[in-house]
Design an enzyme around this catalytic site. Structure first.
Site, short mmCIF file in Angstrom:
data_model
loop_
_atom_site.label_atom_id
_atom_site.label_comp_id
_atom_site.label_asym_id
_atom_site.label_seq_id
_atom_site.Cartn_x
_atom_site.Cartn_y
_atom_site.Cartn_z
N GLU A 135 48.32 -9.03 81.69
CA GLU A 135 48.73 -8.47 82.63
C GLU A 135 48.15 -7.12 81.76
O GLU A 135 49.32 -6.36 82.17
CB GLU A 135 50.49 -8.16 81.76
CG GLU A 135 51.49 -9.46 82.02
CD GLU A 135 51.86 -10.06 83.32
OE1 GLU A 135 52.20 -8.99 84.38
OE2 GLU A 135 52.81 -11.25 83.68
C1 LIG Z 1 46.42 -17.58 78.14
C2 LIG Z 1 46.40 -16.80 79.69
C3 LIG Z 1 47.60 -16.87 80.65
C4 LIG Z 1 46.49 -16.22 82.01
N1 LIG Z 1 47.89 -15.62 83.08
C5 LIG Z 1 47.00 -15.56 83.91
C6 LIG Z 1 47.19 -15.76 84.93
O1 LIG Z 1 48.27 -16.07 86.00
N2 LIG Z 1 46.80 -15.66 86.81
C7 LIG Z 1 45.65 -14.59 86.36
O2 LIG Z 1 45.14 -13.36 87.51
N3 LIG Z 1 45.10 -14.35 85.20
C8 LIG Z 1 45.62 -14.82 84.23
N4 LIG Z 1 44.99 -14.38 82.80
C9 LIG Z 1 43.68 -13.79 83.12
C10 LIG Z 1 43.52 -11.70 81.99
O3 LIG Z 1 45.11 -11.39 83.26
C11 LIG Z 1 42.80 -11.81 82.13
O4 LIG Z 1 42.10 -12.45 80.53
C12 LIG Z 1 42.29 -9.92 81.86
O5 LIG Z 1 43.31 -9.37 82.60
C13 LIG Z 1 41.60 -9.73 81.21
O6 LIG Z 1 40.49 -9.66 81.75
P1 LIG Z 1 39.05 -11.04 80.92
O7 LIG Z 1 39.25 -11.94 79.92
O8 LIG Z 1 38.09 -11.08 81.96
O9 LIG Z 1 38.62 -9.67 79.98
P2 LIG Z 1 37.39 -8.40 80.41
O10 LIG Z 1 37.78 -7.54 81.39
O11 LIG Z 1 36.35 -9.13 80.66
O12 LIG Z 1 37.51 -7.41 78.99
C14 LIG Z 1 36.99 -7.86 77.85
C15 LIG Z 1 37.53 -6.10 77.20
O13 LIG Z 1 36.94 -5.63 77.48
C16 LIG Z 1 38.31 -4.15 77.75
N5 LIG Z 1 37.24 -3.76 79.09
C17 LIG Z 1 37.36 -4.20 79.95
N6 LIG Z 1 37.28 -3.25 80.70
C18 LIG Z 1 37.37 -1.81 80.54
C19 LIG Z 1 37.03 -0.42 81.05
N7 LIG Z 1 36.82 -0.24 82.19
N8 LIG Z 1 37.12 0.24 80.12
C20 LIG Z 1 37.42 0.21 78.83
N9 LIG Z 1 37.66 -1.02 78.42
C21 LIG Z 1 37.44 -2.78 78.96
C22 LIG Z 1 39.25 -5.28 77.98
O14 LIG Z 1 40.51 -4.05 77.35
C23 LIG Z 1 38.94 -6.25 77.04
O15 LIG Z 1 39.07 -5.43 75.61
C24 LIG Z 1 45.40 -14.82 81.45
C25 LIG Z 1 44.35 -14.79 80.75
C26 LIG Z 1 45.07 -16.12 79.45
C27 LIG Z 1 43.88 -16.13 78.30
#
Ligand SMILES: Cc1cc2nc3c(=O)[nH]c(=O)nc-3n(C[C@H](O)[C@H](O)[C@H](O)COP(=O)(O)OP(=O)(O)OC[C@H]3O[C@@H](n4cnc5c(N)ncnc54)[C@H](O)[C@@H]3O)c2cc1C
Length: 604
Positions: free
Chosen positions: A412
């Site tokens: 979220e």
């Molecule tokens: C168990 C699980 C269920 C999920 N369910 C869903 C679902 O139903 N539908 C769906 O669409 N998604 C889902 N997600 C995805 C989830 O919303 C994303 O994992 C989340 O938004 C973070 O994206 P990412 O994992 O690509 O991390 P990244 O975006 O790669 O982030 C990695 C790190 O970098 C930081 N970061 C990234 N961008 C910035 C910035 N601009 N400035 C500072 N810091 C930054 C983040 O805070 C984090 O600490 C799920 C994930 C999990 C693990």
């Protein structure tokens, strides 16, 4: 529709920072209606019967059990609380929606996630943005649990940067269908959903577009799934990759308009965020409950460990975070509910009223998501510690609670993104003139350069010191954020560590104020003797908030101010975080812990 109490002042989103809230104007869990209490009790009874005794099964990755429990929740109406009756829902208000989400989520994060993904991001985009045909076709099936929903936004290359997805939607030559191609990742409920909200890009559009995509096992229409992800927690929540290979859907399955998908995605997440806060509450209550019972039973050095100060400290802090989280979550929920009702009374449709209101309270939604997701993590961590070696064992509920809690800080919108969003949105609101930050920020500036006022609150009044302190914490935010905006203007968003520090100040001010207001309202109606422990919790939370604000503000000020300006702001900070009468925190914790252990349960 639940009625609006028009007489009280209803704060607009973000206004809490610059307007004083009266205790009688906030809603607290003690204000639940009889109908809401009945709903709460039936959800609790459902969880105690269907979920809590089967915890071990959930930990063994029994996905079918999750689906089965979700089906039963649907039969009982729990999946349709927020859905209007005309689409076969219960048509209850937002407080009731939060309440069901809260109490159904406490036994395992697997159900919390399945429930949240289905009722929130899986159903709401259709309810809020769908046209009448789409709503009629899908919402009743989702509200009753005949079908389950999932939300496909994230891709391997598009996580926090959600609008950067590569999934494509191409209009077929006859103009009647869209062909979808792409890969989605981390999709909750993917293993058993029949309706997927899919975000894809048409041609080279700047923004993505939302679509409703049906999945039928017998006719997969190019949809395939990855294996279940191997996760740290929420073991029985189905999380898979979803692949779309020339998946053809009718053109009328577009949600809202072309290019509106990012807006849909973000608005669905606003609601998801506050509901995630609610979903962190019952887990804290249950964990605290288990810890209290264990601490009373476990004897070391010929003494129940509950009698040790070190354990009292933990139990008191655990209960306090749950209780303050409740105060803030239901306060915001009722503001949202009232604003929705007011908009509807003014002639807006249900979906328009909800949409605009969730957008308006997006700051509070982010604040709550961050605070409650971190509280549930700390609470379960301390829960493990109270149980010692047994806490580390998978035979007690602490171990899975700790693992399950971890995801709430990631999905979220990560807590980093939500922290920065909260401050960014507030500054945007100020620039648009929706919240007057400029006037109050200037007043704080003048106060810093003027002679300090010698006026003191009347300390004989309950919470005089604390309410004065809340005002001062808000001044710290205005001082730090106001000066930062002046210094960096549009470039402020590049100063992330400063934004994070400012956000923590904002979060603490909202949470601490909610705790104080809840206790004050309850003292006024139930008397201070009956609220001794609640008073202690409100004061204890504030004490920590003051410390956090002090630390974060120092960090922020030193990052951009030098010389006289820095000295002036640090002096202001000292004044704004100074207690006149320092609380006896040890006594506060003992008061709370003794109540918990004498009742042998989480009793607030
Ligand atoms: C168990 C699980 C269920 C999920 N369910 C869903 C679902 O139903 N539908 C769906 O669409 N998604 C889902 N997600 C995805 C989830 O919303 C994303 O994992 C989340 O938004 C973070 O994206 P990412 O994992 O690509 O991390 P990244 O975006 O790669 O982030 C990695 C790190 O970098 C930081 N970061 C990234 N961008 C910035 C910035 N601009 N400035 C500072 N810091 C930054 C983040 O805070 C984090 O600490 C799920 C994930 C999990 C693990």
């Amino acid at each position: 529709m639940e009625t609006t109490e028009n007489k009280k002042e209803l704060l607009r989103g973000g206004q809490f920072l610059v307007k004083e809230t009266k205790a009688e104007d906030i809603f607290t869990p003690e204000d639940f209606t009889e109908e809401q209490k009945m709903m709460r009790d039936s959800v609790k009874e459902f969880v105690d019967r269907e979920i809590w005794p089967k915890k071990e099964e959930f930990e063994k990755k029994n996905y079918a059990l999750t689906e089965e429990v979700m089906g039963k929740a649907g039969e009982l109406g729990f999946l349709g609380v927020a859905v209007p009756e005309k689409y076969d829902g219960l048509g209850m208000g937002f407080v009731s929606t939060m309440l069901v989400c809260d109490y159904i989520s406490g036994a395992t994060g697997s159900i919390a996630t399945a429930f949240g993904a289905h009722t929130g991001i899986g159903t709401l985009p259709i309810l809020l943005y769908g046209n009448e045909e789409q709503r009629k076709k899908y919402v009743p099936k989702l509200a009753t649990g005949e079908w389950f929903g999932a939300y496909c936004l994230t891709e391997p290359g598009a996580g926090s940067d959600a609008n950067s997805g590569k999934t494509k939607a191409e209009l077929t030559e006859d103009g009647k269908s869209y062909k979808i191609n792409g890969q989605k990742m981390w999709i909750s409920n993917a293993g058993f959903a029949s309706v997927f909200i899919v975000f894809a890009r048409i041609q080279d559009d700047k923004n993505i577009t939302g679509f409703i995509v049906e999945y039928d096992k017998e006719n997969p229409n190019g949809i395939t799934f990855g294996e279940e992800e191997k996760k740290l927690g929420i073991h029985a929540s189905s999380t898979r990759q979803v692949f779309f290979n020339d998946t053809v859907i009718p053109a009328e399955n577009m949600l809202s308009e072309r290019g509106n998908g990012f807006k849909i995605a973000m608005n669905a997440l606003n609601v998801g965020r506050i509901k995630l806060a609610a979903a962190s509450l019952e887990a804290q209550r249950r964990v605290t409950d288990v810890a209290v019972k264990y601490a009373n039973d476990r004897v070391q050095f010929k003494t129940p460990i509950a009698k040790f100060g070190a354990i009292k400290l933990k139990l008191a802090e655990m209960a306090t975070s749950a209780w303050v989280g409740e105060a803030a979550s239901y306060r915001a929920a009722k503001n949202i509910e009232d604003r929705i009702n007011l908009r509807q009374e003014a002639g807006e449709s249900h979906s328009d009223a909800e949409l605009k209101t969730f957008e308006e309270y997006a700051i509070e939604c982010s604040i709550l998501k961050v605070a409650c997701s971190e509280d549930v993590q700390n609470c379960s961590d301390e829960g493990i510690q109270v149980l010692g070696g047994m806490g580390f064992s998978a035979d007690t509920p602490m171990e899975s609670a700790w693992r399950d809690a971890r995801i709430a800080r990631i999905y979220e919108g990560t807590n980093e993104i939500n922290r920065m969003l909260a401050v960014g949105m507030l500054i945007k609101k100020a620039m648009k003139g929706h919240v007057d930050l400029l006037g109050p920020a200037q007043a704080v500036g003048e106060e810093l350069t003027g002679i300090p006022s010698m006026d003191k609150p009347d300390f004989n009044e309950l919470f005089a010191e604390e309410k004065d302190m809340i005002k001062k914490l808000k001044k710290v935010f205005l001082m730090v954020a106001g000066s930062a905006v002046q210094k960096f203007g549009q470039d402020l968003e590049e100063h992330q560590q400063l934004l994070l520090a400012a956000s923590d100040i904002l979060i603490e001010a909202y949470m601490a104020e909610s705790g104080i207001l809840r206790a004050e309202k309850n003292v006024k109606r139930f008397g201070d003797d009956a609220q001794k422990e609640q008073i202690a919790m409100a004061k204890l939370y504030l004490y920590h908030a003051v410390d956090t604000v002090n630390q974060k503000a120092k960090e922020g000020i030193a990052s951009f101010a030098e010389g006289d300006e820095q000295r002036m702001m640090l002096m202001g900070l000292k004044r704004f975080t100074k207690y006149d009468r320092m609380p006896n925190v040890v006594e506060l914790r003992n008061t709370i812990a003794e109540k918990l252990t004498s009742e042998n349960k989480y009793c607030f």
